[in-house]
Design a protein around this motif. Structure first.
Motif, mmCIF file in Angstrom:
data_model
loop_
_atom_site.group_PDB
_atom_site.id
_atom_site.type_symbol
_atom_site.label_atom_id
_atom_site.label_comp_id
_atom_site.label_asym_id
_atom_site.label_seq_id
_atom_site.Cartn_x
_atom_site.Cartn_y
_atom_site.Cartn_z
ATOM 1 N N ILE A 154 -30.471 -6.219 -0.513
ATOM 2 C CA ILE A 154 -30.060 -8.405 -0.116
ATOM 3 C C ILE A 154 -28.748 -8.049 0.061
ATOM 4 C CG2 ILE A 154 -30.838 -10.200 -1.214
ATOM 5 C CD1 ILE A 154 -32.373 -9.016 -2.820
ATOM 6 N N PHE A 155 -28.232 -9.086 0.749
ATOM 7 C CA PHE A 155 -27.189 -9.368 1.334
ATOM 8 C C PHE A 155 -26.683 -11.354 1.265
ATOM 9 C CE2 PHE A 155 -27.636 -5.176 2.971
ATOM 10 C CZ PHE A 155 -26.258 -4.678 1.849
ATOM 11 N N LYS A 156 -25.637 -12.487 1.702
ATOM 12 C CA LYS A 156 -26.082 -13.202 2.739
ATOM 13 C C LYS A 156 -25.585 -12.564 3.701
ATOM 14 C CE LYS A 156 -25.370 -15.522 -1.580
ATOM 15 N NZ LYS A 156 -26.632 -15.686 -2.016
ATOM 16 N N LYS A 157 -25.614 -13.372 4.764
ATOM 17 C CA LYS A 157 -25.139 -12.709 6.849
ATOM 18 C C LYS A 157 -23.904 -12.742 6.673
ATOM 19 C CE LYS A 157 -24.076 -15.933 9.429
ATOM 20 N NZ LYS A 157 -23.487 -17.241 10.561
ATOM 21 N N ASP A 158 -22.140 -13.483 6.343
ATOM 22 C CA ASP A 158 -21.079 -12.521 6.148
ATOM 23 C C ASP A 158 -20.956 -11.468 5.567
ATOM 24 O OD1 ASP A 158 -20.723 -15.136 7.455
ATOM 25 O OD2 ASP A 158 -19.827 -16.150 5.818
ATOM 26 N N LEU A 184 -22.598 -8.827 8.031
ATOM 27 C CA LEU A 184 -21.619 -8.427 8.861
ATOM 28 C C LEU A 184 -20.911 -7.862 8.812
ATOM 29 C CD1 LEU A 184 -21.883 -11.936 10.959
ATOM 30 C CD2 LEU A 184 -23.188 -10.008 11.620
ATOM 31 N N LEU A 185 -20.107 -8.185 8.207
ATOM 32 C CA LEU A 185 -19.157 -7.415 7.183
ATOM 33 C C LEU A 185 -19.148 -5.615 7.171
ATOM 34 C CD1 LEU A 185 -15.816 -7.095 6.435
ATOM 35 C CD2 LEU A 185 -16.157 -8.162 4.186
ATOM 36 N N THR A 229 -24.196 -8.694 17.452
ATOM 37 C CA THR A 229 -22.468 -8.214 16.456
ATOM 38 C C THR A 229 -22.899 -6.480 16.153
ATOM 39 O OG1 THR A 229 -22.414 -10.046 15.467
ATOM 40 C CG2 THR A 229 -21.365 -7.826 14.340
ATOM 41 N N LEU A 230 -23.821 -6.093 16.185
ATOM 42 C CA LEU A 230 -24.641 -4.382 15.970
ATOM 43 C C LEU A 230 -23.874 -3.676 17.710
ATOM 44 C CD1 LEU A 230 -24.368 -1.912 14.580
ATOM 45 C CD2 LEU A 230 -27.307 -2.770 14.361
#
Length: 103
Positions: free
Chosen positions: A25-29, A32-33, A68-69
């Motif tokens: 589970i991630f935040k958007k940024d 992306l990182l 981005t990917l």
């Protein structure tokens, strides 16, 4: 909602080479990182990206992640993605599962 299925996994796992990936589970940024920093992702022959978001999160977030990917990959890389909503996630959370093959 776009679902991945067994045939999608068969296609991606059919590539020669090493396999990798991650989930969480991630935040958007953060996500992306993590994608940008994943070693050798640009050499992948196949990727399955499965994303779940809260129903209140804008769909533009999925678009940003997939574009981005996509921009990091070779034109011949198979990229399959699925997405759906998950009411258990907070507004700013993304559940991401990514399988990378042919490294």
């Amino acid at each position: 909602m776009i679902k991945t299925d067994f045939e999608d996994y068969k296609l991606i796992l059919n590539n020669n080479g090493n396999y990798g990936g991650f989930n969480g589970i991630f935040k958007k940024d953060e996500l992306l990182l993590k994608i940008k920093d994943y070693e050798n992702i640009s050499k992948a022959k196949g990727i399955i990206l499965d994303i779940q978001i809260n129903e209140k999160m804008p769909l533009s977030v999925i678009s940003k992640i997939t574009s981005t990917l996509h921009d990091m990959l070779d034109i011949n890389t198979d990229l399959i993605f699925g997405s759906c909503t998950n009411s258990d996630l907070r507004y700013d959370e993304i559940l991401c599962k990514i399988l990378i093959s042919g490294l």
